[in-house]
Design an enzyme around this catalytic site. Structure first.
Site, mmCIF file in Angstrom:
data_model
loop_
_atom_site.group_PDB
_atom_site.id
_atom_site.type_symbol
_atom_site.label_atom_id
_atom_site.label_comp_id
_atom_site.label_asym_id
_atom_site.label_seq_id
_atom_site.Cartn_x
_atom_site.Cartn_y
_atom_site.Cartn_z
ATOM 1 N N LYS A 46 0.882 -1.178 0.000
ATOM 2 C CA LYS A 46 0.000 0.000 0.000
ATOM 3 C C LYS A 46 0.921 1.230 0.000
ATOM 4 O O LYS A 46 1.971 1.223 0.645
ATOM 5 C CB LYS A 46 -0.872 -0.065 1.262
ATOM 6 C CG LYS A 46 -1.750 1.136 1.515
ATOM 7 C CD LYS A 46 -3.001 1.120 0.685
ATOM 8 C CE LYS A 46 -3.706 2.475 0.813
ATOM 9 N NZ LYS A 46 -4.642 2.740 -0.281
ATOM 10 N N CYS A 154 -2.559 8.196 -7.868
ATOM 11 C CA CYS A 154 -3.718 8.154 -6.958
ATOM 12 C C CYS A 154 -4.720 9.225 -7.392
ATOM 13 O O CYS A 154 -4.377 10.404 -7.479
ATOM 14 C CB CYS A 154 -3.296 8.384 -5.513
ATOM 15 S SG CYS A 154 -4.731 8.421 -4.426
ATOM 16 N N LYS A 191 4.057 4.159 -11.522
ATOM 17 C CA LYS A 191 2.657 3.767 -11.734
ATOM 18 C C LYS A 191 1.896 4.983 -12.237
ATOM 19 O O LYS A 191 1.754 5.987 -11.539
ATOM 20 C CB LYS A 191 2.052 3.224 -10.437
ATOM 21 C CG LYS A 191 0.626 2.712 -10.636
ATOM 22 C CD LYS A 191 0.201 1.858 -9.468
ATOM 23 C CE LYS A 191 -1.245 1.417 -9.550
ATOM 24 N NZ LYS A 191 -1.666 0.645 -8.381
ATOM 25 N N ASN A 218 -3.781 2.469 -12.644
ATOM 26 C CA ASN A 218 -4.473 2.732 -11.387
ATOM 27 C C ASN A 218 -5.969 2.825 -11.725
ATOM 28 O O ASN A 218 -6.362 2.639 -12.880
ATOM 29 C CB ASN A 218 -3.957 4.023 -10.756
ATOM 30 C CG ASN A 218 -4.162 4.039 -9.239
ATOM 31 O OD1 ASN A 218 -5.235 3.682 -8.748
ATOM 32 N ND2 ASN A 218 -3.157 4.439 -8.496
ATOM 33 N N THR A 219 -6.788 3.101 -10.739
ATOM 34 C CA THR A 219 -8.235 3.153 -10.972
ATOM 35 C C THR A 219 -8.614 4.356 -11.847
ATOM 36 O O THR A 219 -7.888 5.339 -11.912
ATOM 37 C CB THR A 219 -8.971 3.251 -9.623
ATOM 38 O OG1 THR A 219 -8.347 4.274 -8.851
ATOM 39 C CG2 THR A 219 -8.901 1.946 -8.869
HETATM 40 C C1 FMN Z 1 -9.431 0.339 -2.034
HETATM 41 C C2 FMN Z 1 -8.318 0.577 -2.986
HETATM 42 C C3 FMN Z 1 -7.165 1.223 -2.549
HETATM 43 C C4 FMN Z 1 -6.099 1.448 -3.424
HETATM 44 N N1 FMN Z 1 -4.966 2.059 -2.953
HETATM 45 C C5 FMN Z 1 -3.901 2.251 -3.798
HETATM 46 C C6 FMN Z 1 -2.680 2.796 -3.328
HETATM 47 O O1 FMN Z 1 -2.525 3.104 -2.144
HETATM 48 N N2 FMN Z 1 -1.676 2.965 -4.209
HETATM 49 C C7 FMN Z 1 -1.790 2.617 -5.533
HETATM 50 O O2 FMN Z 1 -0.834 2.780 -6.305
HETATM 51 N N3 FMN Z 1 -2.941 2.058 -5.993
HETATM 52 C C8 FMN Z 1 -3.980 1.867 -5.167
HETATM 53 N N4 FMN Z 1 -5.126 1.274 -5.628
HETATM 54 C C9 FMN Z 1 -5.228 0.882 -7.061
HETATM 55 C C10 FMN Z 1 -4.885 -0.592 -7.274
HETATM 56 O O3 FMN Z 1 -3.552 -0.858 -6.929
HETATM 57 C C11 FMN Z 1 -5.107 -0.999 -8.741
HETATM 58 O O4 FMN Z 1 -4.272 -0.202 -9.562
HETATM 59 C C12 FMN Z 1 -6.560 -0.808 -9.203
HETATM 60 O O5 FMN Z 1 -7.473 -1.185 -8.193
HETATM 61 C C13 FMN Z 1 -6.862 -1.614 -10.477
HETATM 62 O O6 FMN Z 1 -6.704 -2.997 -10.252
HETATM 63 P P1 FMN Z 1 -7.984 -3.993 -10.026
HETATM 64 O O7 FMN Z 1 -8.864 -3.816 -11.215
HETATM 65 O O8 FMN Z 1 -7.363 -5.363 -9.896
HETATM 66 O O9 FMN Z 1 -8.648 -3.534 -8.770
HETATM 67 C C14 FMN Z 1 -6.201 1.031 -4.767
HETATM 68 C C15 FMN Z 1 -7.364 0.382 -5.203
HETATM 69 C C16 FMN Z 1 -8.409 0.142 -4.341
HETATM 70 C C17 FMN Z 1 -9.645 -0.573 -4.825
#
Ligand code: FMN
Length: 376
Positions: A46, A154, A191, A218-219
């Site tokens: 994280k 982020c 990232k 990332n999201t």
């Molecule tokens: C609840 C949550 C917290 C996240 N926190 C971080 C973070 O602290 N740092 C980061 O680089 N990405 C963070 N992400 C993004 C994830 O690492 C990932 O890039 C994103 O969820 C897409 O992957 P997925 O489709 O498998 O969820 C977070 C995602 C979620 C859902």
């Protein structure tokens, strides 16, 4: 035939190419040790900052679900639904670097052969803040980090010089990558945010700054839906909401599109694919586009917090797919479909006789005879 699941990525040997992404599954040393016990090839912690942060009141993550054979989409828990996406507005780790530092070395001692990537984030608006990146990088590598991942993505940052706001500024991307590279003895991954016009430009800026790999996506910025009965956002605090990040199945095709642009532009660079992966079929998309590792978040969150069953299936299905197709290592299939994505004008057109303007041949509802001719 011998099958090798291990991969080499940015000079590091991963026992398998499956990593937990930076998110709740990797928010503590106990989770990460459980993840390594379960067999993940690597984890990205994280994101860690110098100072503690405080999250919003109420849940930080929710899941949007679809009802089969219906148009109904909702975050409300209902039986018989299928996962559409995750939605979150969680900030970086609420524990700061002094909490994490001793835990990083504890993790490495427990699992010296597994790859620990530490995600870091700081501001970038002044020389002092750029030194914070260096401070974080130095502490993490001294505690045993095998690589660093720069969080330039982020989506929940109000500050203009943090998170995805850095990831939208090519100059800042290069500067941050460069200052971290100045002090780093380990590989540095950047990232990137998917929320830009042409991600190739941001990837170029990261490589110019010296980044050894790109992680994406990332999201995606998004809002929760509004409940048609209460007229409230399905996720809100005191009626208010802010843009959050969409992950999970819904973003797999979107994230692939971003990845494909980058792997085509930079054939020889390293990419870690993220977004919507819950099975080997999903992961295979990223490998075929040229990625050397993949990362999982949403699917792992929903499987005992760290995804032991997701991982078991990823490994079993990678092995059986490779056996079936006669692939010995990932290099036998990495990038195989990278060059199949071409400009629209390069896609073959039918000859004039077979062409019905797209209307008659595909997917549209039969015209209603009483409604007369469709207006075109
Ligand atoms: C609840 C949550 C917290 C996240 N926190 C971080 C973070 O602290 N740092 C980061 O680089 N990405 C963070 N992400 C993004 C994830 O690492 C990932 O890039 C994103 O969820 C897409 O992957 P997925 O489709 O498998 O969820 C977070 C995602 C979620 C859902």
């Amino acid at each position: 035939m011998s099958i090798e699941l291990a991969v080499s990525f940015t000079g590091l040997r991963f026992e398998n190419p499956f990593l937990l992404a930076s998110a709740p599954p990797t928010e503590s040393d106990s989770n990460i040790i459980r993840a390594f016990d379960a067999g993940w090839g690597g984890v990205v912690t994280k994101t860690i900052g110098l100072h503690p942060v405080v999250n919003v009141a109420g849940p930080k993550t929710k899941f949007l679900r679809a009802t089969p054979d219906s148009s109904h989409l909702s975050m409300q828990k209902r039986p018989g639904t299928a996962l559409h996406s995750s939605w979150n507005w969680e900030l970086i780790s609420d524990k700061a670097i002094d909490w994490w530092a001793p835990r990083l070395s504890r993790i490495k001692k427990a699992h010296p052969d597994r790859i620990l990537i530490v995600s870091i984030m700081a501001g970038s608006g002044s020389d002092e803040e750029l030194r914070h990146w260096q401070e974080l990088a130095t502490i993490c590598q001294d505690e045993g980090a095998d690589a660093l991942e720069l969080n330039l993505s982020c989506p929940h940052m109000d500050r203009k010089d943090m998170g995805s706001n850095i990831g939208k500024d090519q100059e800042l991307i290069s500067i941050v990558a460069q200052v971290v590279k100045e002090v780093s003895k380990v590989p540095v991954w950047a990232k990137l945010t998917p929320s830009t016009t042409d991600i190739v430009e941001e990837a170029r800026a990261a490589f110019l700054g010296g980044a050894d790999a790109i992680s994406s996506s990332n999201t995606f910025p998004s809002l929760p839906l509004i409940d048609p009965v209460t007229l409230e956002f399905e996720m809100n605090v005191d009626g208010l909401v802010s843009s959050g990040g969409l992950g999970g199945p819904a973003i797999l095709p979107q994230s692939m599109a971003k990845m494909s642009q980058m792997t085509q532009a930079f054939h020889d660079k390293a990419f870690s694919g993220i977004g919507g992966i819950a099975s080997f079929d999903h992961a295979l998309n990223y490998f075929l586009l040229g990625c050397g590792t993949v990362q999982v978040c949403t699917a792992a969150m929903l499987d005992h917090a760290i995804g032991p069953n997701v991982l078991k299936a990823l490994i079993a299905d990678m092995r059986s797919t490779m056996e079936k197709r006669g692939w010995a290592t990932i290099e036998d299939f990495r990038g195989l479909r990278r060059d199949r994505v071409v400009a629209h004008s390069k896609i073959r057109r039918p000859d004039a006789r077979a062409y019905f303007g797209g209307y008659e041949t595909e997917g549209y509802a039969a015209p209603n005879p009483s409604a007369g001719s469709p207006v075109r």
